[in-house]
Design a protein around this motif. Structure first.
Motif, PDB file in Angstrom:
ATOM      1  N   UNK A 178     -37.219  91.606  -5.753  1.00 16.11           N
ATOM      2  CA  UNK A 178     -36.489  92.836  -5.994  1.00 16.11           C
ATOM      3  C   UNK A 178     -35.367  92.686  -7.016  1.00 16.11           C
ATOM      4  N   UNK A 179     -35.320  91.536  -7.721  1.00 12.84           N
ATOM      5  CA  UNK A 179     -34.272  91.327  -8.727  1.00 12.84           C
ATOM      6  C   UNK A 179     -34.873  91.219 -10.121  1.00 12.84           C
ATOM      7  N   UNK A 180     -34.023  91.394 -11.133  1.00  9.48           N
ATOM      8  CA  UNK A 180     -34.414  91.250 -12.524  1.00  9.48           C
ATOM      9  C   UNK A 180     -33.599  90.153 -13.181  1.00  9.48           C
ATOM     10  N   UNK A 181     -34.233  89.358 -14.029  1.00  5.30           N
ATOM     11  CA  UNK A 181     -33.593  88.214 -14.681  1.00  5.30           C
ATOM     12  C   UNK A 181     -33.907  88.212 -16.171  1.00  5.30           C
ATOM     13  N   UNK A 182     -32.938  87.762 -16.973  1.00  7.37           N
ATOM     14  CA  UNK A 182     -33.118  87.565 -18.406  1.00  7.37           C
ATOM     15  C   UNK A 182     -33.345  86.074 -18.641  1.00  7.37           C
ATOM     16  N   UNK A 183     -34.433  85.732 -19.329  1.00  9.28           N
ATOM     17  CA  UNK A 183     -34.771  84.342 -19.598  1.00  9.28           C
ATOM     18  C   UNK A 183     -34.802  84.069 -21.090  1.00  9.28           C
ATOM     19  N   UNK A 184     -34.326  82.874 -21.436  1.00  9.23           N
ATOM     20  CA  UNK A 184     -34.360  82.411 -22.815  1.00  9.23           C
ATOM     21  C   UNK A 184     -34.938  81.001 -22.819  1.00  9.23           C
ATOM     22  N   UNK A 185     -35.946  80.789 -23.676  1.00  8.65           N
ATOM     23  CA  UNK A 185     -36.600  79.494 -23.740  1.00  8.65           C
ATOM     24  C   UNK A 185     -36.199  78.700 -24.962  1.00  8.65           C
ATOM     25  N   UNK A 186     -36.393  77.392 -24.878  1.00  7.69           N
ATOM     26  CA  UNK A 186     -36.090  76.505 -25.985  1.00  7.69           C
ATOM     27  C   UNK A 186     -36.934  76.769 -27.214  1.00  7.69           C
ATOM     28  N   UNK A 187     -38.035  77.484 -27.050  1.00 11.13           N
ATOM     29  CA  UNK A 187     -38.906  77.823 -28.172  1.00 11.13           C
ATOM     30  C   UNK A 187     -38.517  79.136 -28.846  1.00 11.13           C
ATOM     31  N   UNK A 188     -37.389  79.741 -28.411  1.00 11.71           N
ATOM     32  CA  UNK A 188     -36.937  81.007 -28.989  1.00 11.71           C
ATOM     33  C   UNK A 188     -37.412  82.237 -28.233  1.00 11.71           C
ATOM     34  N   UNK A 189     -38.231  82.041 -27.215  1.00 12.35           N
ATOM     35  CA  UNK A 189     -38.727  83.177 -26.426  1.00 12.35           C
ATOM     36  C   UNK A 189     -37.594  83.784 -25.606  1.00 12.35           C
TER      37      UNK A 189
END
Length: 98
Positions: free
Chosen positions: A3-14
């Protein structure tokens, strides 16, 4: 987590937003995708998450990509993802969206 939302950032720029559904599936929006899927939304029964002992496991598209993330606090997690395509391993960090 469900039920939660998260912002993700990857080492590949994603960069992506993942919505963890309460039924242990997830939906995600690619904000920036090196694979060419920028702006696309993916969801369904073949996108699954599990939680065990402060660790989140993600399975994209029936294990095409899998991630293991340590829940560092109630609003931050980090870990690695590995892709079936070439076995590429990337670092990923996630922040809870308030």
């Amino acid at each position: 987590i469900g039920g939660t939302g998260w912002f993700f950032e990857g080492g590949d720029g994603a960069k992506k937003i993942i919505l963890f559904d309460k039924n242990n599936t997830f939906t995600y929006l690619n904000i920036n995708s090196p694979s060419g899927n920028t702006g696309k939304i993916f969801s369904g029964d073949n996108f699954e998450w599990n939680y065990q002992e402060n660790r989140i496991f993600l399975s994209y598209n029936n294990n095409f990509k899998v991630c293991s993330l340590d829940l560092k606090s109630s609003s931050f997690m980090s870990g690695t993802c590995i892709s079936e395509l070439g076995g590429t391993v990337t670092q990923i960090n996630g922040k809870l969206i308030y």
